[in-house]
Design a protein around this motif. Sequence first.
Motif, short mmCIF file in Angstrom:
data_model
loop_
_atom_site.label_atom_id
_atom_site.label_comp_id
_atom_site.label_asym_id
_atom_site.label_seq_id
_atom_site.Cartn_x
_atom_site.Cartn_y
_atom_site.Cartn_z
N GLN A 1 0.83 -1.20 0.00
CA GLN A 1 0.00 0.00 0.00
C GLN A 1 0.88 1.25 0.00
OE1 GLN A 1 -2.63 -0.69 3.44
NE2 GLN A 1 -4.28 -1.00 1.98
N LYS B 1 -0.41 9.78 -7.71
CA LYS B 1 -1.11 10.34 -8.86
C LYS B 1 -0.67 11.79 -9.06
CE LYS B 1 -5.75 11.27 -10.68
NZ LYS B 1 -7.20 11.19 -10.42
N ILE C 1 0.62 0.91 -15.64
CA ILE C 1 -0.27 0.16 -14.76
C ILE C 1 -0.15 -1.31 -15.14
CG2 ILE C 1 -2.63 -0.16 -13.93
CD1 ILE C 1 -3.24 2.69 -14.82
N THR D 1 -2.07 7.54 -3.32
CA THR D 1 -3.36 6.85 -3.43
C THR D 1 -3.48 5.74 -2.39
OG1 THR D 1 -2.67 5.09 -4.94
CG2 THR D 1 -3.18 7.24 -5.92
N ASN D 2 -4.70 5.32 -2.15
CA ASN D 2 -4.95 4.19 -1.26
C ASN D 2 -4.92 2.87 -2.02
OD1 ASN D 2 -5.26 5.66 1.14
ND2 ASN D 2 -7.40 6.13 0.66
N ASN D 3 -4.69 2.95 -3.32
CA ASN D 3 -4.61 1.74 -4.12
C ASN D 3 -3.43 0.87 -3.67
OD1 ASN D 3 -5.89 3.92 -5.54
ND2 ASN D 3 -5.97 2.62 -7.34
N THR D 4 -3.60 -0.45 -3.74
CA THR D 4 -2.47 -1.34 -3.53
C THR D 4 -1.85 -1.63 -4.89
OG1 THR D 4 -3.95 -3.25 -3.67
CG2 THR D 4 -3.42 -2.43 -1.48
N ASP D 5 -0.55 -1.78 -4.90
CA ASP D 5 0.15 -2.15 -6.13
C ASP D 5 0.33 -3.66 -6.11
OD1 ASP D 5 1.83 -2.60 -8.24
OD2 ASP D 5 3.07 -0.83 -7.87
N ARG D 6 -0.49 -4.37 -6.86
CA ARG D 6 -0.48 -5.83 -6.79
C ARG D 6 0.76 -6.45 -7.41
NH1 ARG D 6 -2.76 -8.29 -11.44
NH2 ARG D 6 -3.41 -6.81 -13.04
#
Length: 364
Positions: free
Chosen positions: A129, A134, A159, A231-236
């Motif tokens: 996380q 961005k 991405i 961002t709150n996105n996780t980087d998978r």
Amino acid sequence: MTVKEVTTILEELAPLGHAEDFDNVGLLVGDAGAKVTGILVTLDTLENVVDEAIANDCNLIVSFHPIIFGGLKKITGATYVERVVTKAIRHGIAIYSMHTALDNVPEGVNGKICEVLGLTDTRILIPKQGALKKLVTYVPLESEKELKTALFAAGAGSIGQYSDCSFSTEGTGSYKAGAKANPTKGEIGRIHYEKEVQVNVVFPKVREAKVVRALLEAHPYEEVAYEIYTTNNTDRHIGMGMIGSLKEPANEIDFLKTVKRKMNAPVVRHSPLLGKPVEKVAVLGGSGAFAIEAAKAAGADVFISADIKYHEFYKAENKMLIADIGHYETEQFTKNLLVDYLTKKIPNFAIRLSESKTNPIKYL
């Protein structure tokens, strides 16, 4: 080739920004500008490893574990850490550590374990996380393409397996240049309205400095308006541990015997057998008890790691088999991985796999 040039190559594999906050990675001892005579790759940097480097004319040690983890308040030779640092400095040897930066990339420690065990369809077990940011900026219509090209070249807009990703919306920007300004468009002292494009791109946190530099160099305005958000996105594609599948389901005992053999483990400590086939396997090199719940949630039949404490085996809760094969054993192939990588990147250069024994744990 300098120490800095070698470490830059290593950071293409495992950017230091991917390391955990508690870690101590990068160049720990030595001069980044020194010319490299040879590279010795090891799991741990101990005195015998420094001696091996001296004997083989290697003045750069690439180590997985950092020899300096906490702060050093004095260097008197009283501890093994102080003795290693003193000897390295005395002989002009640089020490570079990768540790959790290499843990967090799919081509690193856990990817190697998956390769050794023959796992397929692998993915990150605990995606990281806060690793994605961005950028939002505003540019005149005619400069949009040129700016995006520069941002993409700097690493923005990637991405997963897709690159050059962005989103744009058109609008009208306004500004009034002050007396000392040198506006690209408009006049000093008069408000100016310009048809602009709002450009949105995501980028890895480790690329932030490069992306901002590209933005400022490619943007036509004297003062560039932009915002950067975490961002709150996780980087998978980045994170701790991995999970994958066996090509064919295996009996639990047979699988544990295979793990013991392939991972050169003298002993395997494990939770109670469940009497069901093993298909999905989660792995995490080093101390991995923190990932037990994640492995269960991912549907793993077996979780392979190290340093599992007595009460932590209870967390299997008859839903998953936990196998502790030893800290050194889970990470032992890391130095082979690094030698292979460096040999491909720097052919015809003196790169040695350390032969020194550094596992502090012995088995009777």
